[in-house]
Design an enzyme around this catalytic site. Structure first.
Site, short mmCIF file in Angstrom:
data_model
loop_
_atom_site.label_atom_id
_atom_site.label_comp_id
_atom_site.label_asym_id
_atom_site.label_seq_id
_atom_site.Cartn_x
_atom_site.Cartn_y
_atom_site.Cartn_z
N LEU A 85 41.62 55.10 28.66
CA LEU A 85 43.03 54.83 28.41
C LEU A 85 43.24 53.34 28.17
CD1 LEU A 85 44.65 56.91 31.28
CD2 LEU A 85 45.03 57.28 28.85
N LYS A 119 48.20 57.71 38.09
CA LYS A 119 46.80 57.60 37.66
C LYS A 119 45.94 57.61 38.92
CE LYS A 119 43.80 54.88 34.65
NZ LYS A 119 42.66 54.66 35.52
N CYS A 412 35.40 33.61 75.55
CA CYS A 412 36.64 34.11 74.96
C CYS A 412 37.49 32.93 74.48
CB CYS A 412 37.40 34.92 76.01
SG CYS A 412 39.06 35.36 75.48
N CYS A 430 35.65 40.40 75.80
CA CYS A 430 35.93 39.34 76.76
C CYS A 430 35.88 40.00 78.14
CB CYS A 430 37.32 38.78 76.49
SG CYS A 430 38.06 37.98 77.91
S1 IVH Z 1 44.23 60.97 30.73
C1 IVH Z 1 42.81 60.86 26.67
N1 IVH Z 1 45.53 61.14 33.00
O1 IVH Z 1 41.70 57.32 34.07
C2 IVH Z 1 43.26 60.42 27.98
N2 IVH Z 1 43.45 59.99 32.97
O2 IVH Z 1 41.21 55.07 32.29
C3 IVH Z 1 42.20 60.52 29.00
N3 IVH Z 1 42.77 59.14 35.15
O3 IVH Z 1 38.91 58.68 32.48
C4 IVH Z 1 42.61 60.39 30.38
N4 IVH Z 1 44.47 59.88 36.29
O4 IVH Z 1 39.33 59.25 34.94
C5 IVH Z 1 44.44 60.68 32.37
N5 IVH Z 1 46.75 61.40 34.95
C6 IVH Z 1 45.67 60.94 34.32
C7 IVH Z 1 44.66 60.24 35.00
C8 IVH Z 1 43.57 59.77 34.28
C9 IVH Z 1 43.34 59.24 36.34
C10 IVH Z 1 41.49 58.44 34.88
C11 IVH Z 1 40.49 59.28 34.15
C12 IVH Z 1 40.21 58.57 32.87
C13 IVH Z 1 40.61 57.17 33.22
C14 IVH Z 1 40.99 56.39 31.99
#
Ligand code: IVH
Length: 673
Positions: A85, A119, A412, A430
C-alpha cells in the site's frame, strides 16, 4: 537533471541499506530499524528515482514488495501479485490522493465512496478455497512468490477450513492479516520468559515467527488471529461491485472482517474516521499502525489501476510510529512496593505514538544483558496500547566508542540498604523493607489506588509529601490523619483537606477482595484477591490457611501460596490488619462461590463503557461479578451486552456492528434486580 557521482553513490547506498533491512524484517523477523526510519529511506529512494528516471532498475527495492522467501517452505506463485500500500502521513497527502483519483476518473459531482478499516499490524496471507474447502495458504513473500504455510494456517481457529452456506465461488482466494492481540502477546512472552525462550520484540514479530514455523504443532499453540480485508482471484461467481459489499459477503462465508469497517463518502469523512480510530488506538485489543482506505467501487478501481508495487485506488494513512529511535542518556533504578529495583532508561525526549517520552522501562538486569543495551546507545523505544514505554533493543549498528552496560548499585539509591538477588529470581531487591521510604510510599500508593481502597484525592504526589514530612509512615497511619496535619501540605487548602478526610472515611466501606488486594501481597493481583475472598470468605480464614489449603484456590500456585502464607505469618502485618479493622474498615459478608453455574448471570460476559450515574465502573463490575457474570474490557462476538452510561466510547459502535445488545443505565438496574 544531470547525474553526479554523489547521486549515484547515494542511490546505491540506499538500495543496499533497504535490501538489508528488508531481509532483517521479512526473512529473519528481526527488524534492524524502526518502520519510521525505514519509510524515510524508502521515500528518499523513491524521490531520487523519480528525479532521475534513467537510474531506475528492475531490481531496485522500490520495484518489489518485501524480500525473497526463506528456503525451507515450498514456494507458492501468487496468481495475482500481493501488493503493498502507498502511505499518507498527513491530511494534505490524503487530499492529494483523492485529487489524483478524481483526475484519473475524470470524476465530477457526487463524492467518491471509500471503504475504511484499521490497518492491522501483522502479516499478509493468501487463502485459496476450492469447492468451499481451504486447499492452500501462503505468505505474501516478495509479492509474486510466497511460502506455502497451509499446515500452519489450518491451525488458526479464525480461518475457516470449509465455507458456510452453499453459494460461493468455485475457486477463489481470500486475503487478510494474521496478527496477535495485545493480551495474547503479553501472555505469550510471559510463557517464553518462563521457559527460558527468547521473547518477541512486538506482536508483529511474534505473529510472523509463529506462522513461519516448520512445526505446525507449535504454531497451533500460538495465539494467532486472522482478519480478512480483500480478495485475490475469483472464478465462477458474480461478485458485487462494491468492495464493502464484498466484505459483507466474505463475512457471510464465515470469514472474520474488521468490526470497524465502514463505507464513507468523500475524503473529509475519511479524515474524520482516521481521527476517531486514532483516538481509540490505545484502547484497542490489537495493534494497528494506521487506517486503510479503498475506493469502494471495484470498476473505478480497475480504471485507476496500479503502479509497480501498490494499487492507485488504496492508501494507508499511517499513525505516528509506536517504535522510534532515540538516545539512551542514562539508567536510574526505581524502587517498587516489594523492594524490587527496576532499571529505568532516561532518554533524549522523543515522540512515540504521538506522546512525548523521556523515560522507559528496561524491565530487569537480565533483559539489559540479553538486549546488550549500553549507556549512550541509540535505542528503539516502544509504546503500544496502555502499557508503559519500554526499550526494545539497542541499534548496535550505530554504536560509537566504548560504551558500558548499566550496573546494578550495591546499595538502595533511596535508603542505602543492601541490594541483593534471591536465587532463581530476575529481580534485585532492596533489603530495607519498611525502613526504605520508597517501599513505604509505594505500599501506601497501592493501598489508596482505585482498584484497592479507592481513596479519592490521595494521589501519588501527596503520599510522597506526607511520607517525606513524616506525617504518615505506613498504611496503618492513614485513618488516624487529622485535618490540621494536612493543612501545611503543598496544594492542600482546607477544603481539599476535609474532602480527603471524607474520602478516607468512605473508603472504609469496602469489599474483602479489595482489602486483600490493597494489602499489597507480592503477586496477589485483583483476580487472585477475588478468588481468595470467594474461597475463604473471611480474613481470619485466610490468615489461618496453610500453604496446602491456599493452593486449593483457583489460580493460586505454589509461589503465590507461599507469598500469601509468609505475609500473614508476619506479626507486624497481622497488627496492621487488626488496626485497620479497629478503625472501621469493613466489608459485607462474603458467601462462598462454590458453584458458579448456579448464579443468575453465570456464563454471561458484560462490557461497561461511559459514565454511570452514582456508580463507578468498578462498582458496577463488582455487582455483575457478584451475580456470577464476567466483566471484560473489550467487545467481541462473545459479549452478552454492553452497558453504556453517559458519553460511551467506540465500544457501543463496535457492539452495534457485531449485533451485540446495548443496555442503558435503566436496563442495567433491572438486570441487577
Ligand atoms: S489491503 C491491494 N487492507 O498492510 C491492497 N492491507 O502495506 C493490499 N494490511 O500487505 C492490502 N491491514 O499486510 C489492506 N485493512 C487492510 C490491511 C492491510 C493490514 C497490511 C497487509 C499489506 C500491508 C500493505
Amino acid at each position: 537533471m544531470t547525474v553526479t557521482d554523489k547521486i549515484l553513490t547515494e542511490i546505491k547506498q540506499l538500495r543496499d541499506d533497504i535490501n538489508k533491512h528488508n531481509h532483517q524484517y521479512y526473512v529473519l523477523d528481526d527488524p534492524s530499524i524502526t518502520d519510521q526510519a525505514y519509510d524515510q529511506l524508502f521515500r528518499r529512494l523513491q524521490k531520487l528515482e523519480a528525479d532521475y528516471p534513467q537510474l531506475r532498475t528492475e531490481d531496485s527495492p522500490t520495484q518489489r514488495v518485501g524480500s525473497i522467501p526463506a528456503t525451507h517452505f515450498d514456494t507458492v506463485e501468487h496468481e495475482l501479485p500481493m501488493l503493498s500500500l502507498d502511505n499518507a502521513f498527513d491530511d494534505d497527502e490524503m487530499m492529494a490522493f483523492e485529487k489524483r483519483l478524481k483526475e484519473r476518473l475524470t470524476h465530477q459531482g457526487a463524492e467518491l465512496s471509500y471503504t475504511a478499516e484499521p490497518k492491522l499490524d501483522g502479516l499478509a496471507v493468501s487463502l485459496l478455497y476450492e469447492q468451499g474447502v481451504l486447499t492452500r495458504a501462503a505468505t505474501r513473500g516478495d509479492g509474486n512468490r510466497g511460502e506455502n504455510i497451509t499446515a500452519n494456517a489450518r491451525t488458526l481457529s479464525s480461518i475457516p477450513l470449509r465455507l458456510q452456506g452453499k453459494n460461493f465461488p468455485q475457486r477463489f482466494e481470500v486475503r487478510g492479516e494474521v496478527y496477535i492481540k495485545h493480551a495474547d502477546f503479553k501472555a505469550l512472552n510471559e510463557q517464553q520468559r518462563r521457559s527460558g525462550a527468547k521473547e518477541f520484540a512486538n506482536p508483529r514479530n511474534a505473529a510472523a515467527g509463529s506462522l513461519r514455523l516448520l512445526d505446525s504443532r507449535v504454531t497451533a499453540s500460538r495465539p494467532l488471529t486472522f482478519c480478512c480485508y480483500g480478495l485475490g482471484i475469483v472464478e465462477g461467481y458474480e461478485l458485487p461491485v462494491s468492495h464493502f459489499e464484498r466484505m459483507q459477503l466474505l463475512q457471510a462465508f464465515g470469514f472474520p472482517i474488521s468490526p470497524y469497517i465502514k463505507c464513507l463518502s468523500g475524503i473529509e469523512a475519511c479524515i474524520g474516521y482516521y481521527q476517531s480510530i486514532l483516538a481509540t488506538r490505545d484502547n484497542l485489543a490489537f495493534e494497528i499502525d494506521g487506517v486503510v482506505f479503498k475506493l469502494d467501487d471495484v470498476e473505478q478501481q480497475t480504471r485507476v489501476g496500479f503502479v509497480s508495487r501498490a494499487p492507485r485506488w488504496a492508501i494507508a494513512y499511517k499513525f505516528p510510529a509506536q517504535e522510534v529511535m532515540t538516545k539512551l542518556l542514562d539508567v536510574d533504578f526505581q524502587v517498587g512496593r516489594t523492594g524490587a529495583l527496576t532499571p529505568v532508561a532516561r532518554l533524549e525526549p522523543v515522540a512515540v505514538g504521538g506522546v512525548m517520552v523521556s523515560n522507559a522501562t528496561l524491565h530487569n538486569m537480565d533483559e539489559i544483558q540479553r538486549k546488550d543495551v549500553r549507556i549512550g546507545d541509540v535505542v528503539i523505544v516502544r509504546r503500544a496500547g496502555d502499557v508503559i514505554p519500554e526499550v526494545v533493543s539497542a541499534v548496535i549498528d550505530q554504536r560509537e566508542g566504548n560504551l558500558v552496560l548499566p550496573r546494578m548499585p550495591e546499595n538502595c539509591p533511596v535508603c542505602g540498604s543492601q541490594v541483593s538477588r534471591a536465587e532463581g529470581q530476575a529481580a534485585y531487591r532492596c533489603s530495607g523493607g519498611l525502613v526504605c521510604s520508597a517501599q513505604r510510599k509505594e505500599a501506601i500508593k497501592h493501598f489508596a489506588s482505585r482498584k484497592a481502597m479507592d481513596i479519592d484525592g490521595l494521589g501519588d504526589k501527596l503520599v510522597e509529601q506526607m511520607v517525606d514530612q513524616g506525617i504518615i509512615d505506613s498504611i496503618g497511619d492513614l485513618y488516624h490523619l487529622e485535618i490540621h496535619q494536612l493543612a501545611g501540605l503543598e496544594r492542600m487548602a482546607e477544603k481539599s483537606a476535609s474532602n480527603l478526610k471524607t474520602a478516607l472515611d468512605n473508603s472504609k466501606s469496602t469489599t474483602l477482595a479489595r482489602f486483600i488486594f490493597a494489602l499489597g501481597i507480592r503477586e496477589v493481583g485483583e483476580t487472585t484477591a477475588e478468588s481468595l475472598a470467594n474461597h475463604f470468605t473471611s480474613i481470619e480464614a485466610i490468615q489461618a490457611a496453610d500453604i496446602e489449603s491456599l493452593q486449593m484456590v483457583a489460580d493460586v500456585g505454589p509461589v503465590v501460596a507461599e507469598n500469601v502464607y509468609q505475609f500473614f505469618q508476619q506479626e507486624k502485618n497481622r497488627l496492621v490488619i487488626d488496626n485497620l479493622i479497629q478503625q472501621g474498615v469493613h466489608w459485607p459478608a462474603v458467601t462462598a462461590i462454590e458453584n458458579h453455574e448456579s448464579q443468575p448471570l453465570a456464563g454471561h460476559v458484560y462490557v461497561i463503557t461511559g459514565t454511570l450515574e452514582g456508580l463507578s465502573r468498578d462498582q458496577a463490575a463488582a455487582r455483575l461479578k457478584a451475580k456470577g457474570a464476567k466483566v471484560s474490557s473489550s467487545v467481541s462476538a462473545k459479549t452478552t451486552a454492553v452497558i453504556a452510561g453517559e458519553k460511551p466510547g467506540s465500544k457501543v459502535t463496535k457492539a452495534e456492528s457485531l449485533g451485540v445488545k446495548v443496555l442503558d443505565q435503566q436496563a442495567f438496574q433491572s438486570l441487577l434486580e
